[in-house]
Design a protein around this motif. Structure first.
Motif, PDB file in Angstrom:
ATOM      1  N   ASP A 429       0.880  -1.160   0.000  1.00 18.54           N
ATOM      2  CA  ASP A 429       0.000   0.000   0.000  1.00 18.54           C
ATOM      3  C   ASP A 429       0.919   1.212   0.000  1.00 18.54           C
ATOM      4  O   ASP A 429       1.385   1.664   1.050  1.00 18.54           O
ATOM      5  CB  ASP A 429      -0.895  -0.033   1.242  1.00 18.54           C
ATOM      6  CG  ASP A 429      -1.785   1.200   1.351  1.00 18.54           C
ATOM      7  OD1 ASP A 429      -1.671   2.103   0.501  1.00 18.54           O
ATOM      8  OD2 ASP A 429      -2.582   1.267   2.310  1.00 18.54           O
ATOM      9  N   LYS A 432      -0.078   4.521   2.076  1.00 19.35           N
ATOM     10  CA  LYS A 432       0.053   4.429   3.531  1.00 19.35           C
ATOM     11  C   LYS A 432       1.413   3.866   3.957  1.00 19.35           C
ATOM     12  O   LYS A 432       1.674   3.746   5.158  1.00 19.35           O
ATOM     13  CB  LYS A 432      -1.059   3.544   4.104  1.00 19.35           C
ATOM     14  CG  LYS A 432      -2.464   4.030   3.789  1.00 19.35           C
ATOM     15  CD  LYS A 432      -2.784   5.338   4.480  1.00 19.35           C
ATOM     16  CE  LYS A 432      -4.234   5.729   4.236  1.00 19.35           C
ATOM     17  NZ  LYS A 432      -4.581   7.015   4.880  1.00 19.35           N
ATOM     18  N   PRO A 496      -5.470  -0.292  -4.517  1.00 15.88           N
ATOM     19  CA  PRO A 496      -5.285   0.974  -3.789  1.00 15.88           C
ATOM     20  C   PRO A 496      -6.506   1.879  -3.830  1.00 15.88           C
ATOM     21  O   PRO A 496      -6.721   2.665  -2.905  1.00 15.88           O
ATOM     22  CB  PRO A 496      -4.097   1.610  -4.512  1.00 15.88           C
ATOM     23  CG  PRO A 496      -4.142   1.038  -5.900  1.00 15.88           C
ATOM     24  CD  PRO A 496      -4.656  -0.359  -5.744  1.00 15.88           C
ATOM     25  N   ARG A 499      -8.926   0.032  -1.488  1.00 12.58           N
ATOM     26  CA  ARG A 499      -8.217  -0.260  -0.260  1.00 12.58           C
ATOM     27  C   ARG A 499      -8.541  -1.652   0.274  1.00 12.58           C
ATOM     28  O   ARG A 499      -9.095  -1.816   1.362  1.00 12.58           O
ATOM     29  CB  ARG A 499      -8.493   0.818   0.799  1.00 12.58           C
ATOM     30  CG  ARG A 499      -8.094   2.215   0.313  1.00 12.58           C
ATOM     31  CD  ARG A 499      -7.856   3.168   1.440  1.00 12.58           C
ATOM     32  NE  ARG A 499      -7.006   2.670   2.497  1.00 12.58           N
ATOM     33  CZ  ARG A 499      -5.690   2.489   2.402  1.00 12.58           C
ATOM     34  NH1 ARG A 499      -5.067   2.762   1.257  1.00 12.58           N
ATOM     35  NH2 ARG A 499      -4.995   2.026   3.427  1.00 12.58           N
ATOM     36  N   ARG A 500      -8.172  -2.627  -0.499  1.00  9.03           N
ATOM     37  CA  ARG A 500      -8.455  -4.008  -0.112  1.00  9.03           C
ATOM     38  C   ARG A 500      -7.446  -4.956  -0.733  1.00  9.03           C
ATOM     39  O   ARG A 500      -6.863  -4.671  -1.785  1.00  9.03           O
ATOM     40  CB  ARG A 500      -9.866  -4.414  -0.536  1.00  9.03           C
ATOM     41  CG  ARG A 500     -10.089  -4.353  -2.052  1.00  9.03           C
ATOM     42  CD  ARG A 500     -11.550  -4.506  -2.399  1.00  9.03           C
ATOM     43  NE  ARG A 500     -11.769  -4.538  -3.838  1.00  9.03           N
ATOM     44  CZ  ARG A 500     -12.961  -4.588  -4.412  1.00  9.03           C
ATOM     45  NH1 ARG A 500     -14.050  -4.597  -3.664  1.00  9.03           N
ATOM     46  NH2 ARG A 500     -13.083  -4.629  -5.728  1.00  9.03           N
ATOM     47  N   ASP A 520     -10.468  -5.996   3.777  1.00  6.14           N
ATOM     48  CA  ASP A 520     -10.460  -4.543   3.860  1.00  6.14           C
ATOM     49  C   ASP A 520      -9.344  -4.124   4.817  1.00  6.14           C
ATOM     50  O   ASP A 520      -9.389  -4.444   6.016  1.00  6.14           O
ATOM     51  CB  ASP A 520     -11.814  -4.039   4.360  1.00  6.14           C
ATOM     52  CG  ASP A 520     -11.942  -2.528   4.308  1.00  6.14           C
ATOM     53  OD1 ASP A 520     -11.131  -1.845   4.971  1.00  6.14           O
ATOM     54  OD2 ASP A 520     -12.848  -2.028   3.625  1.00  6.14           O
ATOM     55  N   ASP A 522      -8.526  -1.280   6.042  1.00  6.19           N
ATOM     56  CA  ASP A 522      -8.842  -0.252   7.022  1.00  6.19           C
ATOM     57  C   ASP A 522      -9.732  -0.782   8.141  1.00  6.19           C
ATOM     58  O   ASP A 522      -9.505  -0.502   9.317  1.00  6.19           O
ATOM     59  CB  ASP A 522      -9.514   0.942   6.339  1.00  6.19           C
ATOM     60  CG  ASP A 522      -8.581   1.641   5.360  1.00  6.19           C
ATOM     61  OD1 ASP A 522      -7.376   1.738   5.663  1.00  6.19           O
ATOM     62  OD2 ASP A 522      -9.051   2.085   4.299  1.00  6.19           O
TER      63      ASP A 522
END
Length: 812
Positions: A429, A432, A496, A499-500, A520, A522
């Motif tokens: 990622d 992040k 991205p 976000r998974r 996921d 997040d």
């Protein structure tokens, strides 16, 4: 008036006016409030059997333009969570139409859905009522629960009134277009022309009108000329984009300045830097030894470059295979983790034992244990605890440190990270600055005689240099409510935009896995997206396949390795190799197979010149990367499974290409020439008709298409046996009528109210010569051609006679 599409959406208030019974304290009013941490803040249906439909009807405060519906969820996954559902909308409770049929994921992330417009193509319609029909829960035998519902759209009275006028105009226009289509289709030419002259609308693009007129007259050369004109006017372009793409492979022959290329190998790694147009290749197993050479390939120049013949001598990782490597597009750093490595020192290169996934076949004895004598070595094989050390490296491709290796950790397990593993997956990622490591087989000490063990899910913070164990081999951590079954030889990509992580396929012990999981990053929630993709049109269970992601579309591209054919016993270990490319769309759980050219050629009449390669041969333990800028795939090396020590060194590029306009022109000509041939069978000698079939029709057949070749072969029957019935244009299968052009049948049809397709008084002498049966045949061919044409350029796709039955839309 401001364009409606530019008016922002706002939350819309609603009340619940009707619903089926609820279970216990879970009243319908709870869905008005979004309280994800309260387990009682939900509606639950009183009945959970498939024979009893449950529903809720929401009433808006005033007619509004509802663009989206959002479903809130519990803070963690729940067995009662609604899975399948339908949404109906309308102005009154008695006139509701289906606009959405979808599934919710079993996680904590709210999901928003766009509500379809009228007929999916018309303007947004002001509505007052919304009916939600739950179909299933995520766990069988549980009551279905809805936690929260929010509606988004426009309620401003001025905007809604304007939308009402736009919608009414659309309905009037749509009604006229359907009537015009019906009149021309049924040969009521006088009425058609009279209605057309009194309106300001056009039934279709002028080119199509000329095409229809020439089609009815049988002016085939003019029709084909107009097909070309239609293509030039981009009338086929929407159809082209909707067609499944085809894989176009090219073998790359570029070398280094010294004339060298990476040697044959499998179990190696590649990564791509889209900023510099560079592919990096590192390590692998050549059939006898593990490798530690590092190469780069310039896509722009089409040239290889040897960066290091032995990275171990450059303070980098030692010889290895079955490792993983990922590039951070933000910084240009490459991260390398895991391995099956040589027994001796990194420079010795004396190992002769094949890595577990590098053998030519796949017996369990070959994959159940690492190479004899340990397989983890750099210069240290085990630490004092009898555990192999898991080193972790970083390589700089840019900046002042370009070309330098950094040892981030001599043993990640000692720092809370994964133990030494192989055939795992590594994803980044970049935004992040997080790395994710999942699965893989743990390299066990010689003294560990227990069953094979597999690794879980880890997260590495690049900024802080800290590891976090998110998911163990069995059981779960506090961060997630469920686990992904551990495995090795699987695929994992990071999306991205959404976000998974998407994890698919692989192997555990003797079982090939056909599942897909979505994690996921997040919320740390897990969704079992497809428990068995082979059961929904996807590939058979597979192992050592390669997968990449298109970050814009979210689609996953998969090139399989070992395949476990359907019906094969679990104990069977002679899995198959197949060269078939697949596209997986996570949002719809849809798989699309891109046809294997090798298989198509072998089943067609075409012959490929000797030595010509159409695509890579089947393989496993290969490598694949995706250039997101060019939309191009690159595949290198692997194991063909043909010889125990032989590996591949071929390098390929591939693009998925939609049909060109010329391909659509060919399809259109195939449609028209089939009809032309059928008519020739009635008017010329069989020899002349056969000549046209073999020369003109054969020239526009796609001999790679099984459907087209079957149709082509079937045309021969018209030389000897003419059909007695013709299906009326726009009619459905099973409503055929006999086409015998006699006054008696014309009279009977008119008495029954059925169009007779006889000559209309408004037709000129040339048109009047077209018989009713021929008019119907050619009209049907014209409508077949319209399937290739953009929707906004042609007559309505639905027939007015079908609208009498409400066909095409689901109502309540």
């Amino acid at each position: 008036m401001t364009d409606i599409t530019s008016v922002p959406s706002v939350p819309l208030g609603y009340s619940i006016v009707k619903c089926t019974g609820h279970s216990g304290k879970y009243a319908p009013e709870h869905i008005l409030v979004n309280n994800p941490t309260d387990p009682s803040s939900r509606w639950s249906g009183a009945i959970q059997t498939a024979n009893h439909q449950q529903w809720l009807i929401l009433e808006l405060a005033s007619p509004s333009l509802v663009r989206n519906i959002m479903f809130g969820k519990h803070y963690k996954e729940h067995p009662c969570n609604m899975k399948g559902f339908k949404v109906y909308v309308g102005r009154t409770i008695d006139s509701l139409s289906l606009v959405l049929h979808a599934d919710l994921m079993n996680n904590s992330t709210p999901e928003t859905f766009k509500l379809a417009r009228d007929g999916n193509t018309g303007p947004l319609t002001p509505i007052r009522y919304i009916k939600i029909v739950p179909l299933s829960a995520h766990k069988p035998s549980f009551h279905i629960s809805i936690w929260h519902v929010a509606l988004l759209g426009v309620a401003d009275a001025t905007v809604v009134q304007h939308a009402e006028k736009v919608y009414e105009t659309h309905r009037e226009t749509s009604a006229l277009l359907h009537v015009l289509k019906y009149l021309r289709q049924r040969r009521y030419i006088s009425s058609f022309r009279a209605l057309l002259s009194r309106t300001s609308i056009s039934l279709e693009h002028p080119i199509l009108t000329m095409m229809h007129d020439n089609m009815i007259l049988g002016n085939w050369s003019a029709v084909e000329s107009l097909i070309q004109t239609a293509a030039d006017e981009a009338l086929f372009d929407v159809y082209i984009q909707k067609c499944d793409p085809k894989a176009v492979w090219h073998r790359l022959s570029g070398t280094s300045l010294d004339g060298d290329i990476p040697s044959q190998r499998g179990g190696h790694q590649m990564c791509i830097d889209p900023e510099s147009d560079t592919i990096y290749l590192f390590g692998g197993w050549d059939g006898q030894n593990n490798l530690d050479d590092l190469w780069s390939y310039s896509i722009f120049e089409g040239r290889w470059k040897l960066l290091s013949s032995a990275t171990a001598l450059d303070h980098g990782p030692g010889p290895r295979s079955c490792h993983k490597m990922v590039l951070d597009p933000l910084t240009g750093y490459i991260y390398v983790l895991g391995r099956v490595g040589d027994v001796n020192s990194p420079s010795s290169g004396t190992s002769t034992q094949a890595p577990p996934t590098m053998v030519s076949t796949l017996p369990e004895s070959a994959v159940s244990s690492p190479p004899q004598g340990g397989s983890a070595g750099t210069s240290v094989v085990e630490n004092g605890l009898g555990r192999h050390l898991s080193d972790f490296y970083r390589y700089a491709t840019r900046g002042l440190n370009a070309g330098q290796w950094t040892l981030l950790s001599p043993d990640t397990a000692a720092e809370g990270g994964p133990p030494l593993i192989y055939d795992h997956q590594l994803a980044i990622d970049s935004e992040k600055q997080m790395l994710y490591v999942f699965g893989g087989r743990i390299v066990q000490a010689e003294t560990d005689l227990g069953p094979a063990r597999f690794s879980g899910l880890y997260q590495y913070n690049i900024v802080t240099g800290k590891w976090e164990h998110l998911m163990h081999e069995s059981g779960i951590t506090s961060n997630t409510s469920r686990t992904i079954p551990v495995r090795y030889g699987h695929s994992m990509v990071f999306d991205p935009k959404r976000r998974r992580l998407i994890v698919l396929a692989g192997k555990t012990h003797n079982d090939f896995l056909p599942d897909t999981y979505i994690y996921d990053v997040d919320s740390h929630s897990v969704v079992d997206a497809t428990p068995d993709f082979s059961a929904i049109g996807g590939p058979d269970p597979c192992f050592c396949q390669r997968a990449v992601l298109n970050p814009e579309s979210g689609h996953v591209y998969v090139l399989p390795g070992f395949i476990k054919p359907k019906g094969q016993k679990t104990s069977d270990t002679n899995a198959a190799l197949r060269s078939v490319f697949w596209i997986f769309k996570p949002e719809s759980s849809q798989w699309t197979q891109i046809a294997a050219l090798r298989a198509l050629v072998s089943s067609s009449e075409w012959e490929v010149p000797s030595g010509v390669e159409l695509e890579p041969q089947p393989r496993y333990a290969h490598e694949m990367v995706y250039d997101t800028i060019r939309g191009e795939f690159f595949v290198h090396g692997g194991n063909s499974g043909q010889e125990s020590t032989r590996r591949l060194d071929d390098f390929w590029s591939m693009k998925l290409e939609h049909p060109a306009r010329g391909e659509v022109i060919r399809r259109a000509k195939f449609i028209t020439r089939r009809q032309q041939f059928k008519e020739l069978c009635e008017s010329v000698s069989p020899v002349q008709a056969l000549t046209f079939l073999q020369r003109d029709v054969h020239a526009v057949v796609d001999h790679f298409s099984e459907d087209e070749t079957t149709i082509f072969r079937g045309l021969h029957s018209h030389l000897f046996d003419q059909p007695q019935t013709v299906e009326p244009p726009g009619s459905e299968s099973g409503r055929d009528v006999e086409m015998i052009d006699t006054p008696e049948s014309d009279y009977q049809n008119r008495e029954a109210g059925i169009p007779s397709y006889i000559t209309d008084p408004a037709e000129d002498e040339i048109h009047a010569k077209v018989t009713p049966s021929r008019f119907q045949e050619r009209t049907r061919v014209f409508e077949d051609l319209l399937k290739l044409v953009n929707t906004d350029a042609k007559q309505p796709p639905t027939d007015i006679i079908d609208l009498m039955d409400g066909a095409g839309r689901e109502h309540l």
